[in-house]
Design an enzyme around this catalytic site. Structure first.
Site, short mmCIF file in Angstrom:
data_model
loop_
_atom_site.label_atom_id
_atom_site.label_comp_id
_atom_site.label_asym_id
_atom_site.label_seq_id
_atom_site.Cartn_x
_atom_site.Cartn_y
_atom_site.Cartn_z
N HIS A 1 12.30 -3.87 -5.09
CA HIS A 1 12.99 -2.69 -4.58
C HIS A 1 14.39 -2.54 -5.17
O HIS A 1 14.99 -1.47 -5.09
CB HIS A 1 13.04 -2.73 -3.06
CG HIS A 1 11.69 -2.53 -2.43
ND1 HIS A 1 11.50 -2.51 -1.08
CD2 HIS A 1 10.47 -2.34 -2.98
CE1 HIS A 1 10.21 -2.32 -0.81
NE2 HIS A 1 9.56 -2.22 -1.95
N HIS B 1 1.07 -7.48 -4.01
CA HIS B 1 0.25 -6.99 -2.91
C HIS B 1 -0.89 -7.95 -2.59
O HIS B 1 -1.37 -8.01 -1.47
CB HIS B 1 -0.29 -5.60 -3.24
CG HIS B 1 0.81 -4.58 -3.35
ND1 HIS B 1 0.69 -3.40 -4.04
CD2 HIS B 1 2.08 -4.58 -2.87
CE1 HIS B 1 1.82 -2.72 -3.97
NE2 HIS B 1 2.69 -3.42 -3.27
#
Ligand code: HEM
Ligand SMILES: [Ca+2]
Length: 538
Positions: A48, A296
């Site tokens: 991020h 993920h």
């Protein structure tokens, strides 16, 4: 220019990402034996800091919907927005069919204007600064930074909750599922902070470390202004983040061989002298839309929260998505940091937690969205080439038949793709076996190593670059001290002190792995930065 890729077979559209997801990415529990869940959580935090694509919206900023309101059908092309690329869900879907869902919303990313103003194929825009520069803490624009600062003593704003410093509360009523009394929803430098609770914990950790540095610097230099302290604390925190990334995180992820091969290890002494202005540092689409989404697969769907001598709670991840109210519980922040540094990460493989493929962001509904489908569709939206091309790029032989994927995956791939040259990068990359001491296959390993090479050699402000190129260089003594930074020290210094009296040296390795025993936070085994080196005698 902007059309999604079609099959190499006869130019027909590629199969629905949801069909590929159900065929290849079931849930399953295969923990790694050496690496902690922190690698997952720091990985997301770091991602991020360097990348965020932007969903297209209507001109007034409202969200675009590409499905009928009940989710049963796609809106027909002539009445939907041009950026719509909805994902088809077949009537026999093993999960979404129970809820009569035939359409998963997907809106294409905003394109970036080309730097030379010419027309040509699309590239997507990055909403955050691509450098590892703490933008997740400070924001990516001066306005965001100003909003987060308290303008007193160089500190960032906090929300003091019964004496504990948490992130400031969000003013956006839509940022979380609920803003009810007793709940909480937080603000930081990144708009995705509340996505899940252990991400909130990392943002809290870094905010607290900034304020710890600011307090210390202010104590050592009583004449420094708010501005001076803020900038100095920010410069140190950014360096700490770079050290944690290149000294602890990347070796655990990529393995020592890749660190050497790509020359991305940190030097132990002196300046690094390796800034190269020809290196293009911005984030590659392959990294952002496929390779770094390896994370993920590492997500653990159940957070085990321990009390003093027994398990307190087992939290299903979707219950914490955009619902981080538990952060206000007295012990929770310490407990969560403890979970992240003592529980194992899930292996990088074809197994994905249901919390991401069935229930993600479900917000009280019986079903959510499928992240695997979004990843595959995003790769097509961003114009990534098929997996085989990247295999070739990293020096591997192209696969010529589905059999090359092995007995476990070959037949499954053949059932959802028409050609071996159609396989999406995110799919092919996850199915590879581990390479040379890395927890990743060779293709993702190399795409990620290449990116972190660029982010270091192409960043003139990188903390260990020398005075001739880096206008914000450190002294050699400061540099030596900064190199001792570790995530474990940061946790020791910024926990609430209820549970975390000790940490293993490397927060990304499980305690008890040889060389990674627990040490008392108060002792000297987990090194500290010597902030007296920032004493200003002027
Ligand atoms: C509970 C954990 C997580 C959730 C709920 C989550 C969710 C998401 C979502 C919704 C997206 C956007 C999907 C799209 O529409 O394209 C995304 C993108 C992404 N995620 Fe995750 N993620 C998680 C963990 C991680 C981890 C652990 C990593 C890496 C180690 C990671 C790396 C990324 C990257 C690189 C992107 C692309 C960002 C961009 O360029 O826009 N995520 N994630
Ligand atoms: Ca950044």
């Amino acid at each position: 220019i902007w059309l999604p890729r079609v099959s190499e077979d006869q130019g027909q559209p590629l199969n629905s990402p949801r069909i590929i997801s159900t065929a290849l990415f079931p849930d399953g529990d295969v923990p790694n034996r050496e690496i902690t869940l922190m690698l997952m959580q720091y990985g997301q935090f770091l991602s991020h800091d360097i990348t965020q694509s932007i969903d297209s919206t209507f001109v007034n900023g409202s969200a675009i919907s590409c499905c009928t309101p009940d989710g049963s059908l796609q809106l027909p092309p002539h009445i939907r927005h041009f950026a719509c690329m909805p994902i088809y869900i077949p009537p026999k879907d093993p999960f979404f069919s129970f809820f009569k869902q035939g359409c998963m919303n997907f809106v294409r990313s905003v394109m970036a204007p080309r730097s030379d103003c010419t027309l040509g194929y699309a590239q997507q825009m990055n909403k955050v600064t691509h450098f590892v520069d703490g933008s997740s803490v400070y924001g990516s624009t001066p306005e965001q930074t100003a909003e987060l600062r308290s303008f007193q003593g160089g500190m960032l704003k906090v929300f003091v909750d019964f004496g504990r410093e948490l992130l400031p509360l969000s003013k956006d009523p839509e940022a979380c599922i609920t803003q009810e009394q007793g709940s909480a929803c937080f603000e930081s430098g990144d708009s995705r902070t509340n996505q899940m609770i252990s991400l909130v914990a990392l943002h809290t950790l870094f905010m607290r470390e900034h304020n710890r540095l600011a307090r210390e610097l202010g104590r050592i230099n009583s004449r420094w202004s708010d501005q001076k302290i803020f900038l100095e604390a920010r410069r140190i925190l950014t360096a700490e983040m770079q050290v944690v990334t290149y000294k602890e995180f990347l070796p655990a992820l990529l393995g020592e061989a890749a660190m050497k091969e790509f020359d991305i290890g940190l030097k132990e002494f002196d300046y690094s002298y390796d800034y190269d202005q020809r290196v293009e540092p911005s984030v590659t689409n392959e990294f952002a839309s496929a390779a770094f989404r390896f994370g993920h697969s590492t997500v653990e769907g159940l957070l085990k929260i321990y009390g003093v001598d027994k398990m307190d709670e087992m939290i299903s991840l979707p219950e914490t998505m955009f619902y981080p109210g538990r952060m206000r519980k007295h012990l929770f922040y310490d407990q969560l940091l403890s979970t992240l540094t003592t529980e194992p990460i899930q292996e990088v493989d074809n197994l994905l937690s249901e919390s991401l493929t069935k229930y993600m962001f479900r917000a009280g509904n019986p079903f959510g969205v499928d992240l695997a489908s979004l990843n595959i569709q995003r790769g097509r939206d961003h114009g990534l080439r098929p997996y085989n091309d990247y295999r070739q790029l990293v020096g591997q032989a192209r696969y010529t038949s589905f059999k090359d994927f092995g007995a476990q995956f070959g037949p499954k791939l053949a059932s959802v793709y028409s050609s071996v040259d159609d396989v999406d990068l995110w799919v092919g990359g996850l199915l590879e076996s581990k390479h040379a001491g890395s927890i990743l296959g060779v293709t993702f390993r190399d795409i990620i190593a290449d990116q972190f090479f660029r982010l270091k050699k192409g960043d003139k402000y990188f903390f260990d670059h020398d005075p001739s190129v880096n206008p914000s260089h450190f002294t050699l003594e400061q540099l030596q001290s900064l190199r001792k930074s570790s995530l474990s020290r940061m946790i020791c210094d910024n926990s609430d002190g209820f549970l975390l009296a000790r940490q293993a040296l490397n927060a990304f390795k499980l305690p008890g792995v040889p060389g990674n025993e627990f040490h008392d936070c108060n002792g000297n085994e987990i090194p500290r930065i010597n902030l007296m080196l920032w004493q200003d005698f002027e």
